[in-house]
Motif scaffolding. Structure first.
Motif, PDB file in Angstrom:
ATOM      1  N   VAL A 138       0.602  -0.991  -0.211  1.00  0.00           N
ATOM      2  CA  VAL A 138       0.060  -0.047   0.008  1.00  0.00           C
ATOM      3  C   VAL A 138       0.971   1.393  -0.079  1.00  0.00           C
ATOM      4  CG1 VAL A 138      -2.006   1.244   1.127  1.00  0.00           C
ATOM      5  CG2 VAL A 138      -1.604  -1.146   1.175  1.00  0.00           C
ATOM      6  N   GLY A 139       1.032   1.744  -1.062  1.00  0.00           N
ATOM      7  CA  GLY A 139       2.046   2.941  -1.342  1.00  0.00           C
ATOM      8  C   GLY A 139       3.373   2.222  -0.978  1.00  0.00           C
ATOM      9  N   ASP A 140       4.210   2.892  -0.090  1.00  0.00           N
ATOM     10  CA  ASP A 140       5.609   2.415  -0.063  1.00  0.00           C
ATOM     11  C   ASP A 140       5.656   1.393   1.224  1.00  0.00           C
ATOM     12  OD1 ASP A 140       6.781   3.551  -2.268  1.00  0.00           O
ATOM     13  OD2 ASP A 140       7.129   5.258  -1.152  1.00  0.00           O
ATOM     14  N   HIS A 141       4.566   0.923   1.624  1.00  0.00           N
ATOM     15  CA  HIS A 141       4.305  -0.029   2.673  1.00  0.00           C
ATOM     16  C   HIS A 141       4.044  -1.260   2.483  1.00  0.00           C
ATOM     17  CE1 HIS A 141       4.803   4.065   4.723  1.00  0.00           C
ATOM     18  NE2 HIS A 141       5.180   3.516   5.723  1.00  0.00           N
ATOM     19  N   LYS A 142       4.595  -2.278   3.018  1.00  0.00           N
ATOM     20  CA  LYS A 142       4.264  -3.723   2.678  1.00  0.00           C
ATOM     21  C   LYS A 142       3.058  -4.173   3.797  1.00  0.00           C
ATOM     22  CE  LYS A 142       7.365  -7.035   1.366  1.00  0.00           C
ATOM     23  NZ  LYS A 142       8.069  -8.074   1.316  1.00  0.00           N
ATOM     24  N   ILE A 143       2.233  -4.505   3.109  1.00  0.00           N
ATOM     25  CA  ILE A 143       1.148  -5.105   4.081  1.00  0.00           C
ATOM     26  C   ILE A 143       0.925  -6.590   4.140  1.00  0.00           C
ATOM     27  CG2 ILE A 143      -0.823  -5.028   1.869  1.00  0.00           C
ATOM     28  CD1 ILE A 143      -2.592  -3.941   4.369  1.00  0.00           C
ATOM     29  N   CYS A 144       1.784  -7.268   3.220  1.00  0.00           N
ATOM     30  CA  CYS A 144       1.766  -8.566   2.813  1.00  0.00           C
ATOM     31  C   CYS A 144       2.820  -9.378   2.237  1.00  0.00           C
ATOM     32  CB  CYS A 144       0.320  -9.144   2.100  1.00  0.00           C
ATOM     33  SG  CYS A 144       0.243 -11.097   1.837  1.00  0.00           S
ATOM     34  N   ALA A 145       3.650  -9.995   3.166  1.00  0.00           N
ATOM     35  CA  ALA A 145       4.978 -10.726   2.564  1.00  0.00           C
ATOM     36  C   ALA A 145       4.531 -12.090   2.025  1.00  0.00           C
ATOM     37  CB  ALA A 145       5.840 -10.895   3.844  1.00  0.00           C
ATOM     38  N   ILE A 146       5.058 -12.485   0.879  1.00  0.00           N
ATOM     39  CA  ILE A 146       4.994 -13.639   0.371  1.00  0.00           C
ATOM     40  C   ILE A 146       6.227 -14.592  -0.019  1.00  0.00           C
ATOM     41  CG2 ILE A 146       4.128 -14.797  -1.641  1.00  0.00           C
ATOM     42  CD1 ILE A 146       2.159 -12.549  -1.949  1.00  0.00           C
ATOM     43  N   GLY A 147       6.277 -15.798   0.526  1.00  0.00           N
ATOM     44  CA  GLY A 147       7.520 -16.434   0.246  1.00  0.00           C
ATOM     45  C   GLY A 147       7.212 -17.968   0.005  1.00  0.00           C
ATOM     46  N   MET A 148       7.407 -18.569  -0.909  1.00  0.00           N
ATOM     47  CA  MET A 148       6.942 -19.789  -1.163  1.00  0.00           C
ATOM     48  C   MET A 148       8.151 -20.823  -1.429  1.00  0.00           C
ATOM     49  SD  MET A 148       3.633 -19.545  -1.576  1.00  0.00           S
ATOM     50  CE  MET A 148       2.885 -20.817  -2.098  1.00  0.00           C
ATOM     51  N   LYS A 149       7.821 -22.056  -1.464  1.00  0.00           N
ATOM     52  CA  LYS A 149       8.648 -23.350  -1.730  1.00  0.00           C
ATOM     53  C   LYS A 149       7.944 -23.902  -2.688  1.00  0.00           C
ATOM     54  CE  LYS A 149      11.460 -27.102  -0.541  1.00  0.00           C
ATOM     55  NZ  LYS A 149      12.006 -28.030   0.686  1.00  0.00           N
ATOM     56  N   PHE A 150       8.574 -24.256  -3.940  1.00  0.00           N
ATOM     57  CA  PHE A 150       8.149 -25.309  -4.812  1.00  0.00           C
ATOM     58  C   PHE A 150       8.862 -26.589  -4.852  1.00  0.00           C
ATOM     59  CE2 PHE A 150       7.699 -20.881  -6.561  1.00  0.00           C
ATOM     60  CZ  PHE A 150       6.154 -20.979  -6.763  1.00  0.00           C
ATOM     61  N   ASN A 151       7.901 -27.642  -4.302  1.00  0.00           N
ATOM     62  CA  ASN A 151       8.539 -28.890  -3.781  1.00  0.00           C
ATOM     63  C   ASN A 151       8.411 -29.774  -4.959  1.00  0.00           C
ATOM     64  OD1 ASN A 151       8.884 -28.644  -0.691  1.00  0.00           O
ATOM     65  ND2 ASN A 151       6.993 -27.826  -1.342  1.00  0.00           N
ATOM     66  N   LYS A 152       9.645 -30.456  -5.526  1.00  0.00           N
ATOM     67  CA  LYS A 152       9.206 -31.296  -6.874  1.00  0.00           C
ATOM     68  C   LYS A 152       8.821 -32.323  -6.515  1.00  0.00           C
ATOM     69  CE  LYS A 152      12.047 -32.666 -10.714  1.00  0.00           C
ATOM     70  NZ  LYS A 152      11.125 -32.151 -11.719  1.00  0.00           N
ATOM     71  N   CYS A 153       7.535 -32.782  -7.434  1.00  0.00           N
ATOM     72  CA  CYS A 153       6.860 -33.919  -7.127  1.00  0.00           C
ATOM     73  C   CYS A 153       7.823 -35.381  -7.377  1.00  0.00           C
ATOM     74  CB  CYS A 153       5.732 -34.077  -7.926  1.00  0.00           C
ATOM     75  SG  CYS A 153       4.496 -32.754  -7.418  1.00  0.00           S
ATOM     76  N   ARG A 154       7.548 -36.246  -6.826  1.00  0.00           N
ATOM     77  CA  ARG A 154       8.192 -37.800  -7.218  1.00  0.00           C
ATOM     78  C   ARG A 154       7.249 -38.566  -7.990  1.00  0.00           C
ATOM     79  NH1 ARG A 154      11.792 -39.751  -1.968  1.00  0.00           N
ATOM     80  NH2 ARG A 154      13.064 -38.001  -1.845  1.00  0.00           N
TER      81      ARG A 154
END
Length: 230
Positions: A138-154
């Motif tokens: 929102v403007g120059d302020h972060k309201i939501c952080a996002i960090g993911m991992k993509f786990n490779k399927c077997r």
């Protein structure tokens, strides 16, 4: 055919336990034993340090962390250090991305951002992206952080996602755990909360319920609400 998404909300869940639950569920989704899911919850005060590993962005000593009752986890998602705590809605979408080499993983992250952008728009809050950073601003302020991992399927061609988003809801959270870190390694911008932007109070469980509706508009699943296990 529309796929089923198991959705749960937990008022407070230890970070380590939630991480173990994610890892177990990722394996069972890959095996086809359980449905994909969206875990919605709050954590006790916790710092998580992602794969970028910048310990200098943690401004507190181990002794200070212990004195303040803040946990610290070095984890396997992308990104830098962030804070989780009461007053913040955390969402872990554990989804099967079954598309082989044609998968657009960056596009998936943009879709997760869109869920939050759409939700804030419902409340009359204009938000968006910063091209150089993942998350919602929102403007120059972060309201939501996002960090993911993509786990490779077997057992499939693609990936099962884990970790996810952290939406700051309650006013004052900006001055709590975020003061002990350089959030996501970003010094030039600050953080904000839903209540600070909207000028009114919210209940976390109500926000969680409304986020689900936005989530299924971006990711077409049929929701099946589950009783959370704590």
């Amino acid at each position: 055919m529309t796929k089923i998404l198991d959705v749960s909300y937990t008022p407070l869940l230890d970070y380590g336990k939630a991480w173990d639950m994610q890892k177990e569920r990722v394996k069972s989704i890959d095996l086809g034993e359980r449905n994909e899911c969206l875990m919605l919850l709050q954590h006790p005060p916790t710092y998580t340090m992602g794969s970028q590993r910048h310990p200098e962005h943690l401004l507190l000593s181990r002794e200070e962390l212990e004195a303040q009752g803040i946990g610290l986890f070095e984890i396997d998602r992308g990104g830098d250090i962030t804070y989780h705590g009461p007053g913040q809605l955390v969402g872990y979408p554990l989804l099967l991305l079954d598309g082989g080499n044609n998968l657009d993983l960056h596009g998936f992250l943009r879709n997760v951002e869109q869920v939050i952008i759409d939700y804030l728009a419902q409340l009359g809050i204009e938000s968006g992206r910063k091209p150089e950073y993942t998350g919602v601003w929102v403007g120059d302020h972060k309201i939501c952080a996002i960090g993911m991992k993509f786990n490779k399927c077997r057992h499939h061609r693609g990936f099962v996602t884990s970790h996810g988003f952290a939406l700051n809801v309650k006013a004052g959270i900006e001055k709590q755990g975020f003061t002990g870190i350089i959030p996501c390694g970003i010094e030039e911008y600050g953080v904000t909360s839903l209540e600070a932007c909207a000028g009114k109070t919210f209940q976390i469980e109500e926000v969680a319920r409304e986020i689900v509706s936005c989530f299924t508009r971006v990711f077409p699943y049929e929701v099946q609400f589950q009783e959370a296990k704590s």
